[in-house]
Design a protein around this motif. Structure first.
Motif, PDB file in Angstrom:
ATOM      1  N   GLU A   9       0.830  -1.206   0.000  1.00 32.06           N
ATOM      2  CA  GLU A   9       0.000   0.000   0.000  1.00 32.06           C
ATOM      3  C   GLU A   9       0.868   1.262   0.000  1.00 32.06           C
ATOM      4  O   GLU A   9       0.551   2.252  -0.671  1.00 32.06           O
ATOM      5  N   GLU A  10       1.976   1.231   0.752  1.00 34.43           N
ATOM      6  CA  GLU A  10       2.884   2.376   0.745  1.00 34.43           C
ATOM      7  C   GLU A  10       3.535   2.548  -0.630  1.00 34.43           C
ATOM      8  O   GLU A  10       3.752   3.668  -1.091  1.00 34.43           O
ATOM      9  N   MET A  11       3.839   1.434  -1.282  1.00 43.06           N
ATOM     10  CA  MET A  11       4.408   1.505  -2.625  1.00 43.06           C
ATOM     11  C   MET A  11       3.401   2.074  -3.630  1.00 43.06           C
ATOM     12  O   MET A  11       3.777   2.775  -4.563  1.00 43.06           O
ATOM     13  N   VAL A  12       2.114   1.757  -3.430  1.00 45.62           N
ATOM     14  CA  VAL A  12       1.071   2.322  -4.298  1.00 45.62           C
ATOM     15  C   VAL A  12       1.067   3.846  -4.200  1.00 45.62           C
ATOM     16  O   VAL A  12       0.981   4.559  -5.199  1.00 45.62           O
ATOM     17  N   VAL A  13       1.190   4.373  -2.968  1.00 45.46           N
ATOM     18  CA  VAL A  13       1.194   5.822  -2.762  1.00 45.46           C
ATOM     19  C   VAL A  13       2.419   6.454  -3.417  1.00 45.46           C
ATOM     20  O   VAL A  13       2.336   7.508  -4.044  1.00 45.46           O
ATOM     21  N   LEU A  14       3.581   5.800  -3.296  1.00 46.65           N
ATOM     22  CA  LEU A  14       4.830   6.357  -3.823  1.00 46.65           C
ATOM     23  C   LEU A  14       4.908   6.287  -5.344  1.00 46.65           C
ATOM     24  O   LEU A  14       5.403   7.202  -5.994  1.00 46.65           O
ATOM     25  N   THR A  15       4.424   5.190  -5.922  1.00 50.30           N
ATOM     26  CA  THR A  15       4.605   4.961  -7.361  1.00 50.30           C
ATOM     27  C   THR A  15       3.383   5.311  -8.194  1.00 50.30           C
ATOM     28  O   THR A  15       3.491   5.436  -9.415  1.00 50.30           O
ATOM     29  N   LYS A  16       2.198   5.444  -7.557  1.00 46.77           N
ATOM     30  CA  LYS A  16       0.936   5.654  -8.286  1.00 46.77           C
ATOM     31  C   LYS A  16       0.606   4.466  -9.194  1.00 46.77           C
ATOM     32  O   LYS A  16      -0.124   4.609 -10.170  1.00 46.77           O
ATOM     33  N   LEU A  31       7.128   0.172 -15.503  1.00 47.60           N
ATOM     34  CA  LEU A  31       6.624  -0.101 -14.152  1.00 47.60           C
ATOM     35  C   LEU A  31       7.756  -0.556 -13.239  1.00 47.60           C
ATOM     36  O   LEU A  31       7.837  -0.149 -12.071  1.00 47.60           O
ATOM     37  N   ILE A  32       8.626  -1.421 -13.762  1.00 44.63           N
ATOM     38  CA  ILE A  32       9.772  -1.893 -12.962  1.00 44.63           C
ATOM     39  C   ILE A  32      10.671  -0.716 -12.588  1.00 44.63           C
ATOM     40  O   ILE A  32      11.166  -0.629 -11.456  1.00 44.63           O
ATOM     41  N   ARG A  33      10.884   0.209 -13.545  1.00 46.33           N
ATOM     42  CA  ARG A  33      11.736   1.366 -13.253  1.00 46.33           C
ATOM     43  C   ARG A  33      11.160   2.201 -12.116  1.00 46.33           C
ATOM     44  O   ARG A  33      11.877   2.574 -11.172  1.00 46.33           O
ATOM     45  N   GLN A  34       9.847   2.486 -12.146  1.00 49.63           N
ATOM     46  CA  GLN A  34       9.235   3.288 -11.090  1.00 49.63           C
ATOM     47  C   GLN A  34       9.277   2.563  -9.746  1.00 49.63           C
ATOM     48  O   GLN A  34       9.534   3.177  -8.706  1.00 49.63           O
ATOM     49  N   PHE A  35       9.007   1.266  -9.762  1.00 57.60           N
ATOM     50  CA  PHE A  35       9.055   0.461  -8.537  1.00 57.60           C
ATOM     51  C   PHE A  35      10.466   0.505  -7.947  1.00 57.60           C
ATOM     52  O   PHE A  35      10.665   0.707  -6.733  1.00 57.60           O
ATOM     53  N   ALA A  36      11.475   0.314  -8.799  1.00 58.46           N
ATOM     54  CA  ALA A  36      12.862   0.306  -8.337  1.00 58.46           C
ATOM     55  C   ALA A  36      13.275   1.670  -7.799  1.00 58.46           C
ATOM     56  O   ALA A  36      13.970   1.769  -6.779  1.00 58.46           O
ATOM     57  N   VAL A  52      -5.077   4.268  -0.369  1.00 56.13           N
ATOM     58  CA  VAL A  52      -4.741   4.659   1.004  1.00 56.13           C
ATOM     59  C   VAL A  52      -5.047   6.139   1.185  1.00 56.13           C
ATOM     60  O   VAL A  52      -4.612   6.981   0.394  1.00 56.13           O
ATOM     61  N   LEU A  53      -5.823   6.461   2.220  1.00 56.25           N
ATOM     62  CA  LEU A  53      -6.137   7.841   2.560  1.00 56.25           C
ATOM     63  C   LEU A  53      -5.376   8.224   3.832  1.00 56.25           C
ATOM     64  O   LEU A  53      -5.327   7.445   4.782  1.00 56.25           O
ATOM     65  N   PRO A  54      -4.773   9.413   3.865  1.00 55.20           N
ATOM     66  CA  PRO A  54      -3.999   9.811   5.047  1.00 55.20           C
ATOM     67  C   PRO A  54      -4.893  10.200   6.220  1.00 55.20           C
ATOM     68  O   PRO A  54      -6.099  10.433   6.061  1.00 55.20           O
TER      69      PRO A  54
END
Length: 268
Positions: A43-50, A76-81, A214-216
């Motif tokens: 979920e944190e990765m979703v927020v960071l990478t969109k 997608l791999i580049r953004q994840f990395a 995820v909502l803050p």
């Protein structure tokens, strides 16, 4: 002797899809291990990478069939990395994008073959990668802006009553008891949620997913449906929900997953 020479010329071939599958599994394992070391959730990765959670999970698990075209997979791999602290361009460049099967040359010939490749092929390859990553980033940005504009048109800010939430700290807010409620004073149903801590939420209105992510902490949102609203969260104790402007109640116990379905009153 001729038979021996012909056998030496026959080299094992690996299809492009098999190359991509094997490399995706290798890169996915590395990304998963790095995320575990950082104690970061998907979920944190979703927020960071969109990037949607299902795509991030497919990359980690090496499920090539659940991902889009190879050129988008590389982006997608580049953004994840990048989100995990790697050099995303360098990390993703090993994912193959070619269109023809590759013959595996003998070990002693690999170096000499690589030296014979023309320089312009490498430049063309780099150009394709840069264009593909740029197109993917623009596509994801446009999608995010479109979703944000739609949310702003159909949602209003929920204003809790003075006697709700934190006005009286000694007042205990009881959790919503039923997973399916009938609203008797309206043909449609409205809900408002207030986040007491960062939580993942999915809202489905009349069978259509209106929001998932995820909502803050401190977020206040409202949704409306003509027939039924379904709200699901992974932290029920941190989500306060108001139905048709009634007093807000917790969805459930802290840290517990909960799904609540609220149906509008049938038309008479």
């Amino acid at each position: 002797m001729r038979w021996l020479k012909s056998k030496e010329k026959e080299q094992p071939k690996i299809s492009l899809e098999q190359q991509q599958s094997e490399k995706l599994a290798e890169l996915g394992d590395r990304l998963w291990a790095s995320r575990q070391e950082r104690a970061a959730s998907l979920e944190e990765m979703v927020v960071l990478t969109k990037i949607p959670r299902r795509l991030l999970q497919a990359i980690e698990e090496g499920r090539l069939d659940d991902l889009p075209e190879p050129v988008y997979i590389q982006g997608l791999i580049r953004q994840f990395a990048d989100a995990l602290g790697f050099n995303g361009v360098e990390f993703a460049s090993s994912f193959p994008l070619g269109s023809q099967p590759m013959s595996l040359p003998p070990t002693e010939k690999i170096q000499s073959i690589s030296l014979l490749r023309p320089l312009h092929l490498y430049l063309l390859y780099i150009f394709v990668i840069v264009c593909s990553v740029g197109s993917l980033s623009q596509l994801l940005t446009n999608t995010a802006l479109s979703d944000r504009n739609q949310d702003s048109r159909r949602e209003t800010v929920l204003k809790p009553e003075p006697n709700d939430l934190n006005t009286h700290p000694s007042t205990k807010i009881q959790p919503i008891s039923d997973t399916r409620n009938r609203i008797n004073n309206s043909q449609s149903v409205h809900i408002g949620v207030t986040l007491k801590a960062s939580s993942w939420i999915r809202v489905v209105a009349d069978g259509k997913t209106e929001f998932e992510g995820v909502l803050p902490e401190g977020t206040q949102r409202t949704w409306k449906a003509q027939e039924q609203l379904t709200v699901k969260t992974n932290n029920a104790g941190s989500v306060l929900m108001s139905v048709n402007q009634q007093a807000a109640q917790r969805m459930g116990e802290p840290g517990k997953e909960r799904e609540i379905k609220i149906a509008a009153k049938p038309r008479s």
